[in-house]
Write a protein that holds these residues in place. Structure first.
Motif, PDB file in Angstrom:
ATOM      1  N   UNK A 100       0.706  -1.351   0.101  1.00  0.00           N
ATOM      2  CA  UNK A 100       0.118   0.089   0.079  1.00  0.00           C
ATOM      3  C   UNK A 100       0.987   1.375   0.044  1.00  0.00           C
ATOM      4  N   UNK A 101       2.141   1.267   0.096  1.00  0.00           N
ATOM      5  CA  UNK A 101       2.907   2.424   0.410  1.00  0.00           C
ATOM      6  C   UNK A 101       2.870   3.296  -1.245  1.00  0.00           C
ATOM      7  N   UNK A 102       3.651   4.364  -0.950  1.00  0.00           N
ATOM      8  CA  UNK A 102       4.045   5.112  -2.274  1.00  0.00           C
ATOM      9  C   UNK A 102       5.612   5.037  -2.088  1.00  0.00           C
ATOM     10  N   UNK A 103       6.432   4.942  -3.262  1.00  0.00           N
ATOM     11  CA  UNK A 103       7.820   4.732  -3.134  1.00  0.00           C
ATOM     12  C   UNK A 103       8.436   5.020  -4.324  1.00  0.00           C
ATOM     13  N   UNK A 104       9.438   5.989  -4.291  1.00  0.00           N
ATOM     14  CA  UNK A 104       9.885   6.727  -5.307  1.00  0.00           C
ATOM     15  C   UNK A 104      11.430   7.289  -4.891  1.00  0.00           C
ATOM     16  N   UNK A 105      12.501   7.472  -5.812  1.00  0.00           N
ATOM     17  CA  UNK A 105      13.777   7.921  -5.651  1.00  0.00           C
ATOM     18  C   UNK A 105      13.432   9.308  -5.543  1.00  0.00           C
ATOM     19  N   UNK A 106      14.343  10.105  -4.728  1.00  0.00           N
ATOM     20  CA  UNK A 106      14.197  11.543  -4.491  1.00  0.00           C
ATOM     21  C   UNK A 106      14.916  12.254  -5.590  1.00  0.00           C
ATOM     22  N   UNK A 107      15.891  11.509  -6.040  1.00  0.00           N
ATOM     23  CA  UNK A 107      16.880  12.114  -7.151  1.00  0.00           C
ATOM     24  C   UNK A 107      16.518  10.968  -8.270  1.00  0.00           C
ATOM     25  N   UNK A 108      16.578  11.213  -9.365  1.00  0.00           N
ATOM     26  CA  UNK A 108      16.419  10.066 -10.391  1.00  0.00           C
ATOM     27  C   UNK A 108      17.652   9.560 -10.993  1.00  0.00           C
ATOM     28  N   UNK A 147      32.320   7.971  -3.242  1.00  0.00           N
ATOM     29  CA  UNK A 147      31.135   7.673  -2.492  1.00  0.00           C
ATOM     30  C   UNK A 147      29.812   8.362  -2.769  1.00  0.00           C
ATOM     31  N   UNK A 148      28.702   7.929  -3.058  1.00  0.00           N
ATOM     32  CA  UNK A 148      27.424   8.495  -3.572  1.00  0.00           C
ATOM     33  C   UNK A 148      26.469   8.338  -2.465  1.00  0.00           C
ATOM     34  N   UNK A 149      25.815   9.314  -2.378  1.00  0.00           N
ATOM     35  CA  UNK A 149      24.577   9.312  -1.241  1.00  0.00           C
ATOM     36  C   UNK A 149      23.179   9.451  -1.909  1.00  0.00           C
ATOM     37  N   UNK A 150      22.315   8.683  -2.036  1.00  0.00           N
ATOM     38  CA  UNK A 150      21.024   8.835  -2.833  1.00  0.00           C
ATOM     39  C   UNK A 150      19.975   8.730  -1.570  1.00  0.00           C
ATOM     40  N   UNK A 151      18.724   8.925  -1.895  1.00  0.00           N
ATOM     41  CA  UNK A 151      17.488   8.951  -1.029  1.00  0.00           C
ATOM     42  C   UNK A 151      16.474   8.448  -1.812  1.00  0.00           C
ATOM     43  N   UNK A 152      15.775   7.396  -1.068  1.00  0.00           N
ATOM     44  CA  UNK A 152      14.387   7.079  -1.442  1.00  0.00           C
ATOM     45  C   UNK A 152      13.305   7.621  -0.749  1.00  0.00           C
ATOM     46  N   UNK A 153      11.952   8.037  -0.956  1.00  0.00           N
ATOM     47  CA  UNK A 153      10.982   8.207  -0.299  1.00  0.00           C
ATOM     48  C   UNK A 153       9.929   7.166  -0.200  1.00  0.00           C
ATOM     49  N   UNK A 154       9.410   6.997   1.067  1.00  0.00           N
ATOM     50  CA  UNK A 154       8.382   6.128   1.050  1.00  0.00           C
ATOM     51  C   UNK A 154       7.164   6.489   1.934  1.00  0.00           C
ATOM     52  N   UNK A 155       6.108   6.294   1.767  1.00  0.00           N
ATOM     53  CA  UNK A 155       5.046   7.075   2.326  1.00  0.00           C
ATOM     54  C   UNK A 155       3.930   5.880   2.553  1.00  0.00           C
ATOM     55  N   UNK A 171       0.338   7.378   7.813  1.00  0.00           N
ATOM     56  CA  UNK A 171       0.449   8.719   7.415  1.00  0.00           C
ATOM     57  C   UNK A 171       1.921   9.092   7.452  1.00  0.00           C
ATOM     58  N   UNK A 172       3.109   8.060   7.842  1.00  0.00           N
ATOM     59  CA  UNK A 172       4.261   8.566   7.874  1.00  0.00           C
ATOM     60  C   UNK A 172       5.090   8.545   6.548  1.00  0.00           C
ATOM     61  N   UNK A 173       5.798   9.450   6.489  1.00  0.00           N
ATOM     62  CA  UNK A 173       6.488   9.611   5.159  1.00  0.00           C
ATOM     63  C   UNK A 173       8.190   9.905   5.692  1.00  0.00           C
ATOM     64  N   UNK A 174       8.951   9.067   5.022  1.00  0.00           N
ATOM     65  CA  UNK A 174      10.571   8.934   5.452  1.00  0.00           C
ATOM     66  C   UNK A 174      11.247   9.038   4.135  1.00  0.00           C
ATOM     67  N   UNK A 175      12.453   9.528   4.382  1.00  0.00           N
ATOM     68  CA  UNK A 175      13.291   9.677   3.395  1.00  0.00           C
ATOM     69  C   UNK A 175      14.545   8.342   3.838  1.00  0.00           C
ATOM     70  N   UNK A 176      14.840   7.584   2.967  1.00  0.00           N
ATOM     71  CA  UNK A 176      15.779   6.431   3.459  1.00  0.00           C
ATOM     72  C   UNK A 176      17.071   6.438   2.319  1.00  0.00           C
ATOM     73  N   UNK A 177      18.240   6.426   3.123  1.00  0.00           N
ATOM     74  CA  UNK A 177      19.446   6.710   2.437  1.00  0.00           C
ATOM     75  C   UNK A 177      19.807   5.322   1.950  1.00  0.00           C
ATOM     76  N   UNK A 178      20.680   5.219   0.840  1.00  0.00           N
ATOM     77  CA  UNK A 178      21.720   4.451   0.501  1.00  0.00           C
ATOM     78  C   UNK A 178      23.082   5.002   0.137  1.00  0.00           C
ATOM     79  N   UNK A 179      24.250   4.413   0.659  1.00  0.00           N
ATOM     80  CA  UNK A 179      25.482   5.115   0.383  1.00  0.00           C
ATOM     81  C   UNK A 179      26.155   4.049  -0.150  1.00  0.00           C
ATOM     82  N   UNK A 180      26.803   4.318  -1.494  1.00  0.00           N
ATOM     83  CA  UNK A 180      27.380   3.537  -2.278  1.00  0.00           C
ATOM     84  C   UNK A 180      28.415   3.950  -3.207  1.00  0.00           C
ATOM     85  N   UNK A 181      29.313   3.253  -3.880  1.00  0.00           N
ATOM     86  CA  UNK A 181      30.340   3.598  -4.648  1.00  0.00           C
ATOM     87  C   UNK A 181      30.629   2.323  -5.753  1.00  0.00           C
ATOM     88  N   UNK A 182      31.077   2.874  -6.929  1.00  0.00           N
ATOM     89  CA  UNK A 182      31.474   1.890  -8.071  1.00  0.00           C
ATOM     90  C   UNK A 182      32.841   1.894  -8.190  1.00  0.00           C
TER      91      UNK A 182
END
Length: 192
Positions: free
Chosen positions: A72-80, A89-97, A137-148
């Motif tokens: 039932x959530x909505x889920x999307x990347x904050x930055x595409x 090292x990269x840092x990206x966020x995904x948002x879930x609601x 009703x909770x909305x969160x931004x969840x991080x992923x830290x990575x590198x190639x």
């Protein structure tokens, strides 16, 4: 005492069934281990530290999000998309609601595309390593830290990769025990 006839056949069949069951049981953890070690099928690598080498060459990282049916959530990347140097090292966020009126627990599965890049995409920290519980009703931004990994530029198959897509799919799981008890207690209080 040697077995003969039907008894020997039954013992052999039982042994075959037992062996096949043991192999089937062991295949899932073995396949999971194999994918994590080799990056097979777009499985990423888990790293404990940043890369020691950072190249001047850059690579595009695209971010994708989807939900399993009935989640039932909505889920999307904050930055595409982002462009980073290989090894940086990269840092990206995904948002879930959670738009529902009750807590929902979820777990993310993931992979990268093209599959050749899986063994070079290193996650240092990720929301996908643990289950997530969102309150109503909770909305969160969840991080992923990575590198190639810089070794991608010398790999026979992966050196021609110029962009990598990191995909997550969230699926609903049972609430952890503490949340499930609170949910049951809240339901009981509402009926009194």
């Amino acid at each position: 005492m040697a077995l003969s006839g039907p008894r020997k056949t039954v013992v052999q069949l039982v042994a075959v069934v037992f062996t096949m069951g043991a192999l089937a049981w062991a295949s899932v953890p073995f396949y999971d281990w194999f994918c994590r070690v080799t990056g097979f099928g777009g499985t990423t690598v888990v790293a404990s530290t940043d890369s020691a080498d950072i190249l001047e060459q850059t690579i595009k990282i695209r971010f994708d999000a989807s939900l399993e049916r009935d989640m039932p959530w909505t889920f999307k990347p904050v930055e595409r998309e982002m462009e980073i140097r290989i090894g940086e090292t990269g840092l990206a966020f995904y948002e879930a609601y959670n738009p529902t009126d009750h807590p929902v627990a979820g777990q993310a599965s993931y992979n990268v595309f093209p599959y050749e890049a899986g063994g070079f995409f290193n996650k240092i920290d990720c929301f996908c390593f643990t289950e997530q519980v969102l309150e109503p009703g909770e909305r969160v931004q969840m991080p992923v830290t990575f590198f190639v990994d810089p070794e991608i530029v010398t790999d026979r198959d992966a050196k021609h990769v110029h962009s990598i897509t990191l995909s997550y799919t969230f699926y609903e799981i049972d609430l952890p025990e503490g949340f499930a008890a609170l949910e049951t207690e809240a339901g009981n209080n509402n009926t009194n």
